[in-house]
Design an enzyme around this catalytic site. Structure first.
Site, short mmCIF file in Angstrom:
data_model
loop_
_atom_site.label_atom_id
_atom_site.label_comp_id
_atom_site.label_asym_id
_atom_site.label_seq_id
_atom_site.Cartn_x
_atom_site.Cartn_y
_atom_site.Cartn_z
N HIS A 101 0.84 -1.19 0.00
CA HIS A 101 0.00 0.00 0.00
C HIS A 101 0.88 1.24 0.00
O HIS A 101 1.80 1.36 0.81
CB HIS A 101 -0.91 0.03 1.23
CG HIS A 101 -1.61 1.35 1.43
ND1 HIS A 101 -1.41 2.15 2.53
CD2 HIS A 101 -2.49 2.00 0.63
CE1 HIS A 101 -2.14 3.25 2.42
NE2 HIS A 101 -2.81 3.18 1.27
N SER A 102 0.64 2.17 -0.92
CA SER A 102 1.30 3.47 -0.95
C SER A 102 2.82 3.30 -0.99
O SER A 102 3.36 2.75 -1.95
CB SER A 102 0.84 4.28 0.27
OG SER A 102 1.16 5.64 0.14
#
Length: 284
Positions: A101-102
Site C-alpha cells: 500500500h502506498s
C-alpha cells in the site's frame, strides 16, 4: 483465512523488524508492506479476509515495533527493498508475492523490477512509483534535504496528553484516515512518554529525500516486471488524478470506492479490496 494473528520478530542481522503473521503455513507466501508512517496494522481488517495466503505483514524499519535505523543512516527505497529481501531469505522463500500500500506499493514495484524472478505476484494498493524529478533539480533537492537534516536535531516529537489526542492527530494527518483506521494504527504506533504519548515512528521518516529518480528511471522498474500484477486505484485516493501515469501501466487496474486507505478505513472497503486480492491470487 482465520482471524488469528501471530506477532513475530525477524532479526535480519543489520536490523530487527516486527511483523504480523496470518494464514495457513502451507499458503502462498506473501509479504505485505504498509504505507508511510503506518504499520502492520494497516492490514488488520484486510488480511483475515484473504484466502490461501501465508502473509507476513511487516512493520517497516522505523515504523511500529520495528527498530529504527542506526544514527547517520537513512530510509531509502533501496534499503527497504533490501530489508524485504532479507525477510524472504530468512523465511526460506525463493519466490513470494507482494501486497503493498502506498509507500509499500512503491517498494514492491522496485523490488519486483530489480529481481523479477523472485516475485510471483504483485498486488498494489493506491501506489506504484515514487515522486519523480528532473535532473536539473538534483542540486537544489540535496541542499534542501541537508538543511532539513540539520534542523531535525533541534526538534522534539509532539507529545499528546492522551491516546485519544494522538488518534485525533492521526485522523487529521497529511493523508486523513477514519477513526477506526487511526485507532488501529495507534495500537502499534503510539507509546507512553513523559507527559503523555508520542508516535514511535523515526523522526527521520519525515525528512525530504535527498535524491529523486526521473520518471523514465521509475518506469524502468515497471517495465521489467515479469509476474502478474494488479493495481487497486482508490476512487478518492492519490492516484486517480494521475491519468497519464495510469495509462502507461502494463498491468490490470481495478478502481474501487474510497480514499487512499480504503483497505483500512472501514470493513466494507476492506472487503472490496479483499475480494479483489482473492480473485487475483486465484482463491475467489
Amino acid at each position: 483465512m482465520s482471524a488469528h494473528v501471530e506477532e513475530v520478530r525477524l532479526n535480519l542481522g543489520h536490523i530487527e523488524l516486527a511483523a504480523h503473521l496470518f494464514g495457513p503455513a502451507d499458503g502462498v507466501p506473501v509479504i505485505a508492506l504498509h504505507g508511510w508512517l503506518d504499520n502492520a496494522n494497516s492490514f488488520a481488517l484486510l488480511a483475515p479476509q484473504l484466502k490461501g495466503l501465508r502473509i507476513v505483514a511487516l512493520d517497516l524499519a522505523g515504523h511500529g515495533y520495528s527498530e529504527h535505523r542506526p544514527a547517520g543512516a537513512g530510509y531509502t527505497l533501496a534499503d527497504y527493498a533490501h530489508d524485504v529481501l532479507r525477510v524472504a531469505e530468512q523465511l526460506g522463500w525463493q519466490r513470494f508475492g507482494l501486497i503493498g500500500h502506498s509507500l509499500g506499493a512503491i517498494i514492491s514495484v522496485q523490488l519486483a523490477g530489480a529481481l523479477p524472478d523472485r516475485v510471483s505476484h504483485l498486488l498494489l494498493i493506491d501506489g506504484v512509483i515514487p515522486p519523480t524529478s528532473g535532473e536539473q533539480d538534483a542540486a537544489e533537492r540535496l541542499g534542501m534535504a541537508l538543511h532539513a537534516q540539520l534542523r531535525l536535531d533541534g526538534k522534539r516529537k509532539t507529545v499528546y496528553a492522551s491516546i485519544e489526542d494522538g488518534v485525533e492527530a492521526r485522523m487529521k494527518g497529511l493523508v486523513a484516515v477514519s477513526r477506526e483506521a487511526a485507532e488501529l494504527l495507534a495500537q502499534r504506533g503510539l507509546m507512553p512518554v513523559p507527559g503523555g504519548y508520542s508516535w514511535r515512528s523515526d523522526s527521520r521518516l519525515t525528512l525530504p529525500s535527498p535524491v529523486r529518480i526521473s520518471e523514465a528511471q521509475a518506469m524502468a522498474f515497471v517495465h521489467r516486471l515479469k509476474c502478474p500484477a494488479c493495481l487497486v486505484v482508490a476512487a478518492e485516493g492519490m492516484l486517480v488524478r494521475h491519468t497519464a501515469l495510469l495509462e502507461q501501466l502494463p498491468f490490470e487496474q481495478v478502481t474501487l470506492p474510497g480514499g487512499h486507505h480504503l483497505h483500512l478505513n472501514d470493513p466494507q472497503g476492506a472487503t472490496l479490496v479483499a475480494d479483489c486480492i482473492n480473485r487475483f491470487f486465484g482463491f475467489s
